[in-house]
Design an enzyme around this catalytic site. Structure first.
Site, PDB file in Angstrom:
ATOM      1  N   ASP A 104      -0.941   0.299  -1.667  1.00  0.00           N
ATOM      2  CA  ASP A 104      -1.701   1.133  -0.736  1.00  0.00           C
ATOM      3  C   ASP A 104      -2.069   0.433   0.565  1.00  0.00           C
ATOM      4  O   ASP A 104      -2.473   1.066   1.523  1.00  0.00           O
ATOM      5  CB  ASP A 104      -2.982   1.648  -1.417  1.00  0.00           C
ATOM      6  CG  ASP A 104      -3.859   0.509  -1.899  1.00  0.00           C
ATOM      7  OD1 ASP A 104      -3.411  -0.654  -1.830  1.00  0.00           O
ATOM      8  OD2 ASP A 104      -4.988   0.767  -2.341  1.00  0.00           O
ATOM      9  N   GLU A 150      34.047  21.704  -7.113  1.00  0.00           N
ATOM     10  CA  GLU A 150      33.686  21.937  -5.711  1.00  0.00           C
ATOM     11  C   GLU A 150      32.208  22.261  -5.506  1.00  0.00           C
ATOM     12  O   GLU A 150      31.698  22.215  -4.402  1.00  0.00           O
ATOM     13  CB  GLU A 150      34.578  23.038  -5.102  1.00  0.00           C
ATOM     14  CG  GLU A 150      34.577  24.368  -5.817  1.00  0.00           C
ATOM     15  CD  GLU A 150      35.582  24.372  -6.971  1.00  0.00           C
ATOM     16  OE1 GLU A 150      36.225  23.326  -7.168  1.00  0.00           O
ATOM     17  OE2 GLU A 150      35.701  25.383  -7.672  1.00  0.00           O
ATOM     18  N   ASP A 184       0.660  -3.109  -6.973  1.00  0.00           N
ATOM     19  CA  ASP A 184      -0.448  -3.844  -6.394  1.00  0.00           C
ATOM     20  C   ASP A 184      -1.588  -3.672  -7.408  1.00  0.00           C
ATOM     21  O   ASP A 184      -1.500  -2.823  -8.282  1.00  0.00           O
ATOM     22  CB  ASP A 184      -0.726  -3.092  -5.080  1.00  0.00           C
ATOM     23  CG  ASP A 184      -1.937  -3.567  -4.370  1.00  0.00           C
ATOM     24  OD1 ASP A 184      -2.221  -4.757  -4.458  1.00  0.00           O
ATOM     25  OD2 ASP A 184      -2.581  -2.737  -3.698  1.00  0.00           O
ATOM     26  N   ASP A 232       1.156  -4.107   1.668  1.00  0.00           N
ATOM     27  CA  ASP A 232       2.158  -3.637   0.704  1.00  0.00           C
ATOM     28  C   ASP A 232       3.359  -2.989   1.382  1.00  0.00           C
ATOM     29  O   ASP A 232       4.395  -2.783   0.752  1.00  0.00           O
ATOM     30  CB  ASP A 232       1.528  -2.608  -0.252  1.00  0.00           C
ATOM     31  CG  ASP A 232       0.394  -3.218  -1.041  1.00  0.00           C
ATOM     32  OD1 ASP A 232       0.564  -4.354  -1.515  1.00  0.00           O
ATOM     33  OD2 ASP A 232      -0.657  -2.576  -1.173  1.00  0.00           O
ATOM     34  N   ASN A 279      41.985  21.640 -18.842  1.00  0.00           N
ATOM     35  CA  ASN A 279      42.743  22.848 -18.517  1.00  0.00           C
ATOM     36  C   ASN A 279      43.970  22.530 -17.688  1.00  0.00           C
ATOM     37  O   ASN A 279      45.079  23.006 -17.950  1.00  0.00           O
ATOM     38  CB  ASN A 279      41.882  23.830 -17.705  1.00  0.00           C
ATOM     39  CG  ASN A 279      40.776  24.398 -18.568  1.00  0.00           C
ATOM     40  OD1 ASN A 279      40.843  24.274 -19.790  1.00  0.00           O
ATOM     41  ND2 ASN A 279      39.773  24.993 -17.942  1.00  0.00           N
TER      42      ASN A 279
HETATM   43  N1  LIG Z   1     -12.415  -7.609   3.853  1.00  0.00           N
HETATM   44  C1  LIG Z   1     -12.211  -8.848   3.390  1.00  0.00           C
HETATM   45  N2  LIG Z   1     -12.986  -9.867   3.802  1.00  0.00           N
HETATM   46  C2  LIG Z   1     -12.740 -11.110   3.366  1.00  0.00           C
HETATM   47  N3  LIG Z   1     -11.806 -11.448   2.508  1.00  0.00           N
HETATM   48  C3  LIG Z   1     -11.013 -10.483   2.044  1.00  0.00           C
HETATM   49  C4  LIG Z   1     -11.161  -9.122   2.472  1.00  0.00           C
HETATM   50  N4  LIG Z   1     -10.233  -8.383   1.862  1.00  0.00           N
HETATM   51  C5  LIG Z   1      -9.522  -9.241   1.089  1.00  0.00           C
HETATM   52  N5  LIG Z   1      -9.983 -10.502   1.189  1.00  0.00           N
HETATM   53  C6  LIG Z   1      -9.453 -11.699   0.506  1.00  0.00           C
HETATM   54  O1  LIG Z   1      -8.029 -11.661   0.543  1.00  0.00           O
HETATM   55  C7  LIG Z   1      -7.506 -11.626  -0.784  1.00  0.00           C
HETATM   56  C8  LIG Z   1      -6.274 -10.782  -0.826  1.00  0.00           C
HETATM   57  O2  LIG Z   1      -6.578  -9.454  -0.442  1.00  0.00           O
HETATM   58  P1  LIG Z   1      -6.319  -8.236  -1.394  1.00  0.00           P
HETATM   59  O3  LIG Z   1      -6.993  -8.511  -2.699  1.00  0.00           O
HETATM   60  O4  LIG Z   1      -6.680  -7.009  -0.688  1.00  0.00           O
HETATM   61  O5  LIG Z   1      -4.748  -8.382  -1.566  1.00  0.00           O
HETATM   62  P2  LIG Z   1      -3.804  -7.470  -2.425  1.00  0.00           P
HETATM   63  O6  LIG Z   1      -2.498  -8.156  -2.515  1.00  0.00           O
HETATM   64  O7  LIG Z   1      -3.815  -6.090  -1.872  1.00  0.00           O
HETATM   65  O8  LIG Z   1      -4.496  -7.531  -3.816  1.00  0.00           O
HETATM   66  P3  LIG Z   1      -4.707  -6.409  -4.859  1.00  0.00           P
HETATM   67  O9  LIG Z   1      -3.574  -6.578  -5.774  1.00  0.00           O
HETATM   68  O10 LIG Z   1      -6.020  -6.775  -5.483  1.00  0.00           O
HETATM   69  O11 LIG Z   1      -4.742  -5.086  -4.171  1.00  0.00           O
HETATM   70  C9  LIG Z   1      -8.644 -11.100  -1.622  1.00  0.00           C
HETATM   71  O12 LIG Z   1      -8.557 -11.539  -2.960  1.00  0.00           O
HETATM   72  C10 LIG Z   1      -9.862 -11.679  -0.935  1.00  0.00           C
HETATM   73  O13 LIG Z   1     -10.094 -12.998  -1.364  1.00  0.00           O
HETATM   74 MG   LIG Z   2      -4.231  -4.158  -2.302  1.00  0.00          MG
END
Ligand SMILES: Nc1ncnc2c1ncn2[C@@H]1O[C@H](COP(=O)(O)OP(=O)(O)OP(=O)(O)O)[C@@H](O)[C@H]1O
Ligand SMILES: [Mg+2]
Length: 687
Positions: free
Chosen positions: A597, A292, A334, A601, A665
């Site tokens: 982050d 319980e 990520d 995501d 028991n």
């Molecule tokens: N501020 C930005 N200006 C222009 N292109 C960008 C910007 N941020 C990201 N990108 C493009 O978009 C792609 C994907 O973004 P990002 O890398 O943030 O994705 P993610 O899935 O969060 O990757 P990670 O695993 O590296 O965190 C980048 O590789 C880049 O080519």
């Molecule tokens: Mg990222």
């Protein structure tokens, strides 16, 4: 239009059709917000702005919740039977035991809840609200209809309302509409009846991905559209692995009890014992069988676990996530900010021939400086560079915010009488939109040989772990003041920026530790395949097979589920694909964690058994997470897994010890009662 009163009174259905001033009047508020006193009155009247029904139940609900537990139900039935059959002593004893156990349980749970609530509050999402004419940061739960809230990129929209001010205001409404592209918001009322088409309306749960704005809160809490959906979702929320286990255990004990009770009852009746006495004896056995204290042991053990995790700077938002962390066998992460430091530095700025170019730096930096969207570490790295001479001659006109589908970001900028669209983004995204390439200051057609040269340049850098962003430009008509994604075409490639992003110092050790504990690690990144492979190598992950977003797009959910087992690295995947991968892993029977982050995501964090985020993450990611790491230290994950397993071990120890000794028991009592009585009867008969 007929007004439909809300709980507060003045708000209206389809409120986006109301002219702003009349909406302000009906909500009895002003553009400069509510007075604190009035807001407090409204809060008391309509309750907190929480989409989910409050996690803490009332005392009565807690008691009812426990009474439906099969273990307690057995005891209550036993008490009732004793009471009706006139066995007052048993009735009192059983009622006392149940009452004591319930009180202990509820008191302990309350204590655990208070501690967990305090921890949760320390990572609560806040909103910038105007109260008494000044901006104050308040927990979103304190917002009321009539409040005026300032919103910036990366913020979560805290309630339903309309825009009072909008500056390049772009929202991701995928949650409401399934549409991944940002929706532009204005302040004009709309005639539409459909909320998805209301361009002046902001819905709770969506997020700001570009620009800034001011919102008038119209509906809060469960009356928001998200509140209604989330109540539905909550009702259909599958129980966590721990809850499922406890339910199964309860049912097993119930079956055993029924079996033993019936068996004893039958044996006694066959031996011609008095029926009522036999029944009472069987019921007493059933009482002896139930563990319980199990509900209390669970709550207290999990709450203790959460407190121990808090000492290691991990905030646990959902208690049973601790158990799920212990049961986790696959952790998806990520890349940037989780495996790497996210202290990105600009390593080079090159023209298409691979030579250093100041023009590339100037344009890329302008793009970062003029964008008002989410500041990614890439933008920060560019802004950390000194601005090249001549940059001050530029002015900003408009922008198209970054999104993870296009993977590029554009700003419309003016210098003297000329207007240019300056675009930066993933090299493939830039090249797909380009028709020319700038060589020694002259635009040349982007032919196959130039394309091959650019791809080689990117591959060479990516293999060394440098992330590359393409930079391109387009001359725009001198009267242009606004731009759309359709303008991101016929671009001229100006060059590339290469960024270095070293892996976290403790990443390799933490990865080894987790793998040694039987937790497989998979990287789900939006970055280039070669960069992902390089980082994987650096942290000691096998960098063999990589599945890219392009390949995943062609796979059905079943085909993807068949592949996810054997692939550890995923590159160039978008947010929806991150979620699909998590779902596929769950479908294969894995207990999956996801740590990330970014805004991109959040869907995957939500879809995982254990969603993990970090302190510096965007609000959307933190809101979706079950746990938040306050320190940028991956080793706590290994410690968390141990904690989860210890918690689970403690619970199962109690269950095993309790039920096995109880069962032993009770079984021996049952047998003894039959055998001893039979012996006595034999002796009686023979004497
Ligand atoms: N501020 C930005 N200006 C222009 N292109 C960008 C910007 N941020 C990201 N990108 C493009 O978009 C792609 C994907 O973004 P990002 O890398 O943030 O994705 P993610 O899935 O969060 O990757 P990670 O695993 O590296 O965190 C980048 O590789 C880049 O080519
Ligand atoms: Mg990222």
């Amino acid at each position: 239009m007929p007004l439909k009163p809300s709980a507060y009174g003045p708000a209206v259905e389809a409120f986006w059709r109301e002219p702003t001033n009349s909406l302000l009047r009906s909500l009895d508020t002003e553009r400069c917000g509510l007075r604190q006193q009035e807001a407090e009155k409204r809060l008391a009247l309509i309750g907190p702005n929480l989409a989910e029904p409050s996690g803490t139940r009332s005392i009565l609900q807690k008691i009812v919740h426990r009474l439906v537990n099969p273990l307690i139900a057995i005891l209550i039935v036993a008490a009732a039977v004793s009471g009706f059959s006139g066995d007052l002593a048993s009735f009192v004893i059983i009622t006392l035991v149940v009452g004591l156990s319930l009180t202990l349980d509820i008191v302990q749970e309350h204590r655990a809840e208070v501690a967990a609530e305090a921890l949760r509050r320390s990572v609560a999402i806040q909103a910038d609200v105007i109260r008494d004419g000044a901006i104050v940061a308040l927990p979103v739960s304190e917002l009321v209809p009539g409040d005026v809230v300032e919103l910036r990129t990366g913020d979560l929209v805290p309630a339903d309302g309309v825009a009072l001010m909008a500056r390049d205001f772009q929202l991701n409404e995928a949650l409401m509409t399934g549409e991944p592209f940002p929706a532009a918001k204005t302040t004009e009322p709309c005639a539409t009846n459909l909320p998805a088409e209301a361009s002046n309306t902001l819905f709770a749960g969506t997020s700001v991905v570009g620009g800034s704005g001011v919102m008038l809160v119209v509906e809060t809490g469960r009356r928001t559209r998200f509140g209604m959906i989330s109540a539905e979702l909550l009702a259909n929320d599958p129980p966590s692995a721990l809850e499922q286990g406890v339910q199964k255990l309860g049912l097993l004990i119930l079956k055993l009890t029924l079996f033993l009770t019936l068996f004893v009852l039958l044996a006694h009746l066959v031996a011609h014992r008095p029926a009522v006495e036999s029944f009472l004896f069987a019921v007493a056995l059933a009482v002896g069988l139930t563990p319980e204290l199990l509900p209390m042991v669970m709550t207290v053990t999990l709450a203790r676990g959460a407190q121990r995790m808090a000492k290691r700077q991990v905030i646990v938002k959902r208690l049973s996530a601790i158990h799920d962390l212990g049961a986790m066998d696959t952790l998806c992460v990520d890349k940037t900010g989780t495996l790497t430091e996210a202290k990105i530095t600009l390593a080079a700025h090159l023209d298409p021939a691979g030579r250093p170019s100041d023009r590339v730096l100037e344009l890329a930096r302008l793009n970062s400086a003029f964008q008002t969207g989410i500041h990614s570490p890439l933008d920060e790295a560019l802004l950390a560079e000194d601005s090249p001479p001549g940059s001050s001659a530029w002015t900003r006109l408009a922008e198209i915010p970054f999104d993870y589908e296009r993977r590029c970001l554009s700003v419309l900028a003016a210098r003297d009488n000329d207007r240019f669209l300056i675009v930066k983004g993933a090299p493939e995204a830039i090249m797909a939109r380009a028709v020319a390439v700038e060589v020694d200051g002259l635009a040349r057609p982007l032919d196959d040989s130039h394309r091959a040269q650019l791809v080689r340049l990117e591959d060479d850098h990516a293999r060394q772990g440098f992330r590359l962003l393409g930079v391109a430009i387009r001359t725009m008509p001198p009267d242009r003041v606004n731009v759309t994604t359709e303008d991101e075409a016929v671009l001229t490639v100006v060059g590339f920026c290469a960024f270095a992003d070293p892996p976290k110092r403790d990443a390799a050790d933490s990865v080894r530790d987790l793998r040694a504990r039987g937790v497989g690690i998979k990287v789900l990144s939006g970055d280039h395949a070669a960069v992902v492979a390089h980082v994987a190598d650096a942290v000691g992950l096998p960098s063999g097979r990589i599945l890219t977003g392009g390949e995943i797009a062609d796979l059905s959910d079943r085909a993807l589920a068949a592949q996810v087992e054997d692939v550890d690295l995923f590159a160039r995947i978008d947010p929806e694909q991150k979620r699909r991968i998590i779902r596929a892993l769950r479908q294969r029977g894995h207990v999956v964690g996801f740590m990330g982050d970014g805004v991109n995501d959040a869907p995957a964090i939500h879809a995982a058994h254990v969603g993990i985020s970090v302190a510096g993450a965007t609000e959307v990611a933190r809101a979706a997470a079950d746990m938040i790491l306050l320190a940028p230290d991956l080793s706590v994950l290994g410690a968390g897994v141990i904690e989860g397993r210890r918690t689970f071990a403690n619970i199962s120890k109690y269950v095993r010890m309790g039920t096995s000794s109880n069962f032993g028991n009770m079984l021996s009592m049952a047998l003894a009662s039959i055998v001893l009585r039979s012996c006595r009867c034999c002796r009686c008969r023979s004497s």
